[in-house]
Design an enzyme around this catalytic site. Structure first.
Site, PDB file in Angstrom:
ATOM      1  N   ASP A  23      57.477  23.235  39.982  1.00 47.98           N
ATOM      2  CA  ASP A  23      57.088  22.438  41.107  1.00 47.98           C
ATOM      3  C   ASP A  23      57.459  23.031  42.320  1.00 47.98           C
ATOM      4  O   ASP A  23      58.511  23.750  42.525  1.00 47.98           O
ATOM      5  CB  ASP A  23      57.729  20.989  41.155  1.00 47.98           C
ATOM      6  CG  ASP A  23      57.383  20.148  39.785  1.00 47.98           C
ATOM      7  OD1 ASP A  23      56.490  20.676  39.133  1.00 47.98           O
ATOM      8  OD2 ASP A  23      57.734  19.254  39.629  1.00 47.98           O
ATOM      9  N   HIS A  37      54.904  16.553  50.071  1.00 47.18           N
ATOM     10  CA  HIS A  37      56.160  16.307  49.175  1.00 47.18           C
ATOM     11  C   HIS A  37      56.738  15.064  49.584  1.00 47.18           C
ATOM     12  O   HIS A  37      57.596  14.376  49.166  1.00 47.18           O
ATOM     13  CB  HIS A  37      57.200  17.256  49.234  1.00 47.18           C
ATOM     14  CG  HIS A  37      58.000  17.204  47.935  1.00 47.18           C
ATOM     15  ND1 HIS A  37      59.176  16.670  47.628  1.00 47.18           N
ATOM     16  CD2 HIS A  37      58.004  17.738  46.768  1.00 47.18           C
ATOM     17  CE1 HIS A  37      59.561  16.733  46.462  1.00 47.18           C
ATOM     18  NE2 HIS A  37      58.767  17.505  45.638  1.00 47.18           N
ATOM     19  N   HIS A  59      50.976  18.838  43.256  1.00 45.87           N
ATOM     20  CA  HIS A  59      52.130  18.296  43.656  1.00 45.87           C
ATOM     21  C   HIS A  59      52.040  17.574  44.908  1.00 45.87           C
ATOM     22  O   HIS A  59      53.166  17.345  45.357  1.00 45.87           O
ATOM     23  CB  HIS A  59      53.234  19.369  43.466  1.00 45.87           C
ATOM     24  CG  HIS A  59      54.616  18.868  43.273  1.00 45.87           C
ATOM     25  ND1 HIS A  59      54.925  17.674  42.414  1.00 45.87           N
ATOM     26  CD2 HIS A  59      55.936  19.293  44.119  1.00 45.87           C
ATOM     27  CE1 HIS A  59      56.247  17.439  42.577  1.00 45.87           C
ATOM     28  NE2 HIS A  59      56.826  18.349  43.303  1.00 45.87           N
ATOM     29  N   HIS A  61      61.524  24.501  38.926  1.00 45.60           N
ATOM     30  CA  HIS A  61      61.337  24.646  40.304  1.00 45.60           C
ATOM     31  C   HIS A  61      60.863  26.081  40.764  1.00 45.60           C
ATOM     32  O   HIS A  61      62.140  26.686  40.625  1.00 45.60           O
ATOM     33  CB  HIS A  61      62.115  23.653  41.305  1.00 45.60           C
ATOM     34  CG  HIS A  61      61.897  22.359  40.901  1.00 45.60           C
ATOM     35  ND1 HIS A  61      62.903  21.882  40.073  1.00 45.60           N
ATOM     36  CD2 HIS A  61      61.300  21.140  41.558  1.00 45.60           C
ATOM     37  CE1 HIS A  61      62.687  20.456  40.030  1.00 45.60           C
ATOM     38  NE2 HIS A  61      61.803  19.990  40.865  1.00 45.60           N
TER      39      HIS A  61
HETATM   40 ZN   LIG Z   1      58.742  18.565  44.024  1.00 50.05          ZN
END
Ligand SMILES: [Zn+2]
Length: 188
Positions: free
Chosen positions: A10, A64, A60, A145
């Protein structure tokens, strides 16, 4: 037997995604990248490389931000999808909400959560490897990530620990894209 999993990343693309792609290529592994729309500009070539090397791209969100009205979240997904399409001619169907908080279902997008959280944002590679290797089972979706969220807990630093952890995790599993893994799950 070596478990088959889906490594997912991510918050990218980022300046560290290329190093991660090198590691995946060296292990003949495929991953899924849940990208942030706000990180795409200037890194379109990274998305093209993902596609060229057999990885999948999911969404995603754009900013954010997690506490969005459903219409605003959907707008972020569509805007990010447009940016992905413009960069690499892909139309993502999978999405994962920021912090994996997902009260909404959207027609046309399939939610992909995390079965095994590597908690790599602010932990050293040794800890990430220990957590993930202990939890490896056939069919799990592993959450890691490759970027740093603009509003995340990590404000400074890098993702080199995740690159290192990935290299070590791949000694213990095979990784395929989420779509391939879900196909296998359905088939068994
Ligand atoms: Zn994230």
């Amino acid at each position: 037997m070596t478990p088959t999993v889906a490594l997912t990343y991510d918050d990218g693309p980022s300046q560290w995604t290329g190093a991660l792609l090198d590691v995946l290529a060296a292990h003949d592994a495929q991953a899924t990248f849940f990208v942030l729309g706000c990180h795409i500009a200037g890194r379109e070539d990274v998305l093209r490389r993902m596609v060229r090397e057999g990885h999948a791209i999911g969404l995603h969100g754009w900013s954010h931000e997690s506490h969005l009205h459903p219409g605003d979240m959907l707008h972020e997904l569509q805007r990010t999808s447009d940016a992905v399409h413009a960069a690499c001619d892909q139309t993502p169907v999978y999405w994962r909400a920021p912090w994996n908080r997902h009260p909404f279902t959207f027609v046309g997008y399939q939610y992909v959560g995390v079965d095994l959280d590597g908690r790599d944002v602010s932990r050293p590679a040794d800890d990430v490897v220990a957590t993930v290797v202990e939890g490896l089972r056939d069919g799990v979706v592993v959450g890691l990530h490759d970027g740093i969220a603009p509003n995340g807990e990590l404000k400074v630093g890098d993702r080199l620990g995740t690159v290192d952890a990935t290299r070590r995790i791949l000694k213990h599993c095979r990784s395929m894209t989420v779509s391939e893994l879900l196909a296998v799950r359905v088939g068994t």
